[in-house]
Design an enzyme around this catalytic site. Structure first.
Site, PDB file in Angstrom:
ATOM      1  N   GLU A 169       5.698  31.486  27.568  1.00  0.00           N
ATOM      2  CA  GLU A 169       7.113  31.181  27.988  1.00  0.00           C
ATOM      3  C   GLU A 169       8.148  32.122  28.002  1.00  0.00           C
ATOM      4  O   GLU A 169       8.030  32.942  27.212  1.00  0.00           O
ATOM      5  CB  GLU A 169       7.639  29.702  27.337  1.00  0.00           C
ATOM      6  N   HIS A 195       2.921  28.710  30.123  1.00  0.00           N
ATOM      7  CA  HIS A 195       3.123  27.921  28.736  1.00  0.00           C
ATOM      8  C   HIS A 195       2.117  28.377  27.918  1.00  0.00           C
ATOM      9  O   HIS A 195       1.636  27.380  27.097  1.00  0.00           O
ATOM     10  CB  HIS A 195       3.293  26.625  29.020  1.00  0.00           C
ATOM     11  N   SER A 244       5.740  28.915  36.035  1.00  0.00           N
ATOM     12  CA  SER A 244       5.067  27.741  35.690  1.00  0.00           C
ATOM     13  C   SER A 244       4.121  27.572  36.916  1.00  0.00           C
ATOM     14  O   SER A 244       3.313  28.332  37.284  1.00  0.00           O
ATOM     15  CB  SER A 244       6.147  26.762  35.294  1.00  0.00           C
TER      16      SER A 244
END
Lengths: 297, 297
Positions: A201, A174, A132
């Site tokens: 993800e 994401h 992330s």
């Protein structure tokens, strides 16, 4: 631990599985040299660093890693703490948690700690993973802020200076789950020099330093290459959608693997493959020289 | 009414504004010859045809269209009803509502009514508009069913035979709003001969028959060209995500307009421009010949 000597980056799109199959985390351990490796977790991107550590402490423990440690950095001063630097110097695997990539860079960018991460990767062949925000932070040009609208919009994304473990790309994460294609198109339209890399993800783009790439996990890696594109970005007003013609899109599912210089690489993928593999060594040499100058001056 | 003589298609991505600015509907009226034009509404895609008509009756009334009529088709038999065919033969503008494109084709595909629509477009230069299902139905190969997952998945889309008012493309609608990129990539990966055309809501791709294209409305038109792509589609298992390299993506915002044969057309856009303009006349000639054979045999 020969697999680790080369140095790997694992650029993870967030939400990697931490309790079931743990494919991504197991792979990180493997690339770090196996369950005997020294694993350090850097949570400096997060405002809840202890929660982050607790989560990865449990996951890495479940996967049989004995030598796992949290590098706690509560301020920029901690990045020159010799106890922390000693732990980092012994790390075979370095894991950056999620949070906010701007916070991470504000905490460690340009510090001896940052330089030690580069050394770990380039000189000791450690595996550097980031998920992330930790993924976005890896490139030299880092996606700092950006609106994920339905269409690209001029002026809605901004870049900052990232860790510079690879160059010539901007990483978003994401990617499919948060529908960030329009945002990454905006990045590429504003910065055609950079390749846009969107990572889903529970998915990782693995870069074997100087040697090749691989994709593992559940989603895919999307690459946007605007080198050849026609674009009206320079002429449209702020907030407007530009016309873009001939953006080259590559979709790389799990199992994709290419070696730099191999004969089976589709020609259109070469700019991406060359950028994330061969170019690194050159940039790293420059980067190390910069750091050396700065820190030894 | 010279603007209408050429024949236009308006391929609308659904949810066009019907009560405020009505940009798309006003443009449809203009391309049909203005507020004096004969406008017919075809609701055969919908299970609530009267509600559809009520909505467009009000909108076209507000825009000053006196001569507006609902072509009610409650079964396939109605498509050879001479009263209905007479109204169609006098139409300057033909509007297909949303619903289900498979239902529309089941109701009118291959009928004299279908043939009369082709004549209206090609021989009389009418404007043929379709929104949502009405947009998807326009091409020869029509997106019939498809899952809009996060990544492309082999075997999750299927095509059917559409109206054939243009060829060489597959049209998807509500494109950005319903996050259908992965679905359209699946179409292109399964059918590299076809160009994928994704149209956002309240947005229209206007095709001036044989002459050029234009985009109007609020969103954008996305084109996916897989002619040059490398793909593993043939080798992956059903449900798996293929590797795709070098899909050419074009994003065309409102205001985009290109004439076929003009010198300002970006080279990479030529396959799309040529497909939706120049190719039509040839295909139409074939199509008309087919119809003539079928209906006069």
């Amino acid at each position: 631990m020969s697999a680790a000597k080369q140095g790997h980056l694992m650029i993870i799109g967030g939400h990697e599985d931490r309790s079931e199959d743990m494919t991504i985390l197991q792979r990180f351990i493997d690339l770090s040299g196996g369950s005997d490796a020294n694993i350090v977790v850097i949570s400096a991107a997060s405002r809840v660093p202890d929660d982050m550590w607790a989560m990865y402490d449990q996951a890495f423990g479940t996967l049989g890693v004995e030598n796992r440690v949290h590098l706690e950095m509560n301020s920029r001063l901690d990045t020159s703490n010799s106890a922390i630097l000693d732990k980092l110097a012994a790390a075979d695997g370095i894991f950056f948690t999620g949070g906010d990539q701007k916070r991470l860079l504000a905490n460690i960018g340009g510090t001896p700690f940052d330089a030690a991460i580069h050394s770990a990767y380039v000189q000791r062949g450690a595996c550097i993973a980031g998920t992330s925000a930790g993924a976005s932070a890896m490139s030299g040009h880092m996606l700092a802020t950006g609106r994920a609208g339905l269409q690209p919009e001029k002026g809605t994304v901004s870049l900052g200076a990232g860790l510079g473990l690879l160059h010539g790309v901007v990483i978003d994460q994401h990617f499919s789950e948060r529908h960030r294609l329009a945002r990454l198109l905006t990045v590429v339209a504003q910065n055609p020099y950079l390749l846009g890399v969107g990572i889903d993800e529970d998915t990782a783009l693995i870069v074997k330093r100087g040697a090749g790439i691989e994709v593992c996990g559940q989603g895919a890696v999307t690459v946007l290459d605007g080198h050849a594109m026609f674009s009206t970005m320079a002429d449209v007003s702020s907030g407007d959608c530009p016309q873009l013609v001939d953006v080259r899109l590559h979709l790389l599912p799990p199992g994709t693997h290419y070696s730099a210089g191999a004969s089976n690489v589709p020609a259109a993928l070469l700019p991406f493959l060359n950028t994330v593999t061969r170019a690194i060594a050159d940039h790293e040499a420059d980067h190390k020289a910069d750091h050396k100058d700065r820190h030894e001056a």
